[in-house]
Design a protein around this motif. Sequence first.
Motif, PDB file in Angstrom:
ATOM      1  N   LEU A 102       0.833  -1.207   0.000  1.00  0.00           N
ATOM      2  CA  LEU A 102       0.000   0.000   0.000  1.00  0.00           C
ATOM      3  C   LEU A 102       0.868   1.257   0.000  1.00  0.00           C
ATOM      4  O   LEU A 102       0.612   2.190  -0.768  1.00  0.00           O
ATOM      5  CB  LEU A 102      -0.935   0.006   1.207  1.00  0.00           C
ATOM      6  CG  LEU A 102      -1.833   1.226   1.346  1.00  0.00           C
ATOM      7  CD1 LEU A 102      -2.757   1.374   0.134  1.00  0.00           C
ATOM      8  CD2 LEU A 102      -2.651   1.139   2.622  1.00  0.00           C
ATOM      9  N   ASP A 103       1.903   1.287   0.842  1.00  0.00           N
ATOM     10  CA  ASP A 103       2.798   2.445   0.869  1.00  0.00           C
ATOM     11  C   ASP A 103       3.484   2.653  -0.477  1.00  0.00           C
ATOM     12  O   ASP A 103       3.598   3.777  -0.965  1.00  0.00           O
ATOM     13  CB  ASP A 103       3.863   2.288   1.952  1.00  0.00           C
ATOM     14  CG  ASP A 103       3.298   2.462   3.351  1.00  0.00           C
ATOM     15  OD1 ASP A 103       2.208   3.045   3.495  1.00  0.00           O
ATOM     16  OD2 ASP A 103       3.965   2.006   4.301  1.00  0.00           O
ATOM     17  N   VAL A 104       3.935   1.549  -1.068  1.00  0.00           N
ATOM     18  CA  VAL A 104       4.604   1.632  -2.369  1.00  0.00           C
ATOM     19  C   VAL A 104       3.641   2.170  -3.416  1.00  0.00           C
ATOM     20  O   VAL A 104       3.965   3.097  -4.168  1.00  0.00           O
ATOM     21  CB  VAL A 104       5.167   0.256  -2.787  1.00  0.00           C
ATOM     22  CG1 VAL A 104       5.578   0.251  -4.251  1.00  0.00           C
ATOM     23  CG2 VAL A 104       6.333  -0.131  -1.892  1.00  0.00           C
ATOM     24  N   GLU A 105       2.452   1.623  -3.460  1.00  0.00           N
ATOM     25  CA  GLU A 105       1.478   2.049  -4.469  1.00  0.00           C
ATOM     26  C   GLU A 105       1.083   3.514  -4.278  1.00  0.00           C
ATOM     27  O   GLU A 105       1.007   4.279  -5.241  1.00  0.00           O
ATOM     28  CB  GLU A 105       0.244   1.149  -4.415  1.00  0.00           C
ATOM     29  CG  GLU A 105      -0.630   1.302  -5.616  1.00  0.00           C
ATOM     30  CD  GLU A 105      -1.618   0.165  -5.787  1.00  0.00           C
ATOM     31  OE1 GLU A 105      -2.574   0.371  -6.561  1.00  0.00           O
ATOM     32  OE2 GLU A 105      -1.441  -0.902  -5.184  1.00  0.00           O
ATOM     33  N   MET A 106       0.854   3.924  -3.030  1.00  0.00           N
ATOM     34  CA  MET A 106       0.467   5.314  -2.769  1.00  0.00           C
ATOM     35  C   MET A 106       1.566   6.291  -3.176  1.00  0.00           C
ATOM     36  O   MET A 106       1.289   7.309  -3.819  1.00  0.00           O
ATOM     37  CB  MET A 106       0.126   5.492  -1.284  1.00  0.00           C
ATOM     38  CG  MET A 106      -1.199   4.885  -0.888  1.00  0.00           C
ATOM     39  SD  MET A 106      -1.547   4.921   0.889  1.00  0.00           S
ATOM     40  CE  MET A 106      -1.070   6.555   1.369  1.00  0.00           C
ATOM     41  N   GLN A 107       2.816   5.988  -2.811  1.00  0.00           N
ATOM     42  CA  GLN A 107       3.914   6.900  -3.159  1.00  0.00           C
ATOM     43  C   GLN A 107       4.173   6.923  -4.655  1.00  0.00           C
ATOM     44  O   GLN A 107       4.469   7.975  -5.221  1.00  0.00           O
ATOM     45  CB  GLN A 107       5.185   6.517  -2.407  1.00  0.00           C
ATOM     46  CG  GLN A 107       5.155   6.986  -0.974  1.00  0.00           C
ATOM     47  CD  GLN A 107       6.524   6.947  -0.344  1.00  0.00           C
ATOM     48  OE1 GLN A 107       7.517   7.323  -0.968  1.00  0.00           O
ATOM     49  NE2 GLN A 107       6.585   6.488   0.895  1.00  0.00           N
ATOM     50  N   LEU A 108       4.067   5.774  -5.295  1.00  0.00           N
ATOM     51  CA  LEU A 108       4.271   5.713  -6.738  1.00  0.00           C
ATOM     52  C   LEU A 108       3.231   6.555  -7.466  1.00  0.00           C
ATOM     53  O   LEU A 108       3.557   7.346  -8.348  1.00  0.00           O
ATOM     54  CB  LEU A 108       4.232   4.259  -7.212  1.00  0.00           C
ATOM     55  CG  LEU A 108       4.515   4.017  -8.683  1.00  0.00           C
ATOM     56  CD1 LEU A 108       5.898   4.515  -9.071  1.00  0.00           C
ATOM     57  CD2 LEU A 108       4.375   2.528  -8.995  1.00  0.00           C
ATOM     58  N   LYS A 109       1.977   6.417  -7.080  1.00  0.00           N
ATOM     59  CA  LYS A 109       0.915   7.217  -7.694  1.00  0.00           C
ATOM     60  C   LYS A 109       1.135   8.711  -7.424  1.00  0.00           C
ATOM     61  O   LYS A 109       0.928   9.538  -8.300  1.00  0.00           O
ATOM     62  CB  LYS A 109      -0.450   6.773  -7.174  1.00  0.00           C
ATOM     63  CG  LYS A 109      -0.897   5.433  -7.721  1.00  0.00           C
ATOM     64  CD  LYS A 109      -2.257   5.063  -7.184  1.00  0.00           C
ATOM     65  CE  LYS A 109      -2.683   3.673  -7.551  1.00  0.00           C
ATOM     66  NZ  LYS A 109      -2.634   3.300  -8.928  1.00  0.00           N
ATOM     67  N   ARG A 110       1.569   9.032  -6.224  1.00  0.00           N
ATOM     68  CA  ARG A 110       1.799  10.441  -5.881  1.00  0.00           C
ATOM     69  C   ARG A 110       2.918  11.034  -6.732  1.00  0.00           C
ATOM     70  O   ARG A 110       2.807  12.161  -7.233  1.00  0.00           O
ATOM     71  CB  ARG A 110       2.141  10.563  -4.405  1.00  0.00           C
ATOM     72  CG  ARG A 110       2.228  11.965  -3.917  1.00  0.00           C
ATOM     73  CD  ARG A 110       2.440  11.974  -2.427  1.00  0.00           C
ATOM     74  NE  ARG A 110       2.222  13.311  -1.904  1.00  0.00           N
ATOM     75  CZ  ARG A 110       2.436  13.655  -0.670  1.00  0.00           C
ATOM     76  NH1 ARG A 110       2.844  12.759   0.201  1.00  0.00           N
ATOM     77  NH2 ARG A 110       2.231  14.883  -0.279  1.00  0.00           N
ATOM     78  N   ILE A 111       3.995  10.289  -6.902  1.00  0.00           N
ATOM     79  CA  ILE A 111       5.119  10.757  -7.715  1.00  0.00           C
ATOM     80  C   ILE A 111       4.679  11.013  -9.154  1.00  0.00           C
ATOM     81  O   ILE A 111       5.050  12.013  -9.758  1.00  0.00           O
ATOM     82  CB  ILE A 111       6.265   9.725  -7.688  1.00  0.00           C
ATOM     83  CG1 ILE A 111       6.961   9.766  -6.333  1.00  0.00           C
ATOM     84  CG2 ILE A 111       7.266   9.967  -8.817  1.00  0.00           C
ATOM     85  CD1 ILE A 111       7.920   8.609  -6.123  1.00  0.00           C
ATOM     86  N   VAL A 112       3.879  10.112  -9.692  1.00  0.00           N
ATOM     87  CA  VAL A 112       3.456  10.213 -11.086  1.00  0.00           C
ATOM     88  C   VAL A 112       2.319  11.218 -11.277  1.00  0.00           C
ATOM     89  O   VAL A 112       2.350  12.040 -12.183  1.00  0.00           O
ATOM     90  CB  VAL A 112       3.050   8.827 -11.634  1.00  0.00           C
ATOM     91  CG1 VAL A 112       2.374   8.925 -12.982  1.00  0.00           C
ATOM     92  CG2 VAL A 112       4.273   7.914 -11.699  1.00  0.00           C
TER      93      VAL A 112
END
Length: 71
Positions: free
Chosen positions: A52-62
């Motif tokens: 979840l943390d990985v997915e949230m940060q990845l989406k935020r970066i993009v």
Amino acid sequence: MATIDFPDDLIELERSAWAEIQRGELTVDTARAVHDAIAAYVARDDVDATRLDVEMQLKRIVRHPETADAG
């Protein structure tokens, strides 16, 4: 939440998915590729983050690069 150092290929994959979403053309293949790449990334020994943390940060970066460094 600690900042995650994503590999370029994972960021590019998420960018491709986001572009497809914005055009209303997200394919199952693209969604699956992102899902599988995130799962593989989280499974690495040197990654200390939840999926979840990985997915949230990845989406935020993009999707919101202007706030990506704001924690």
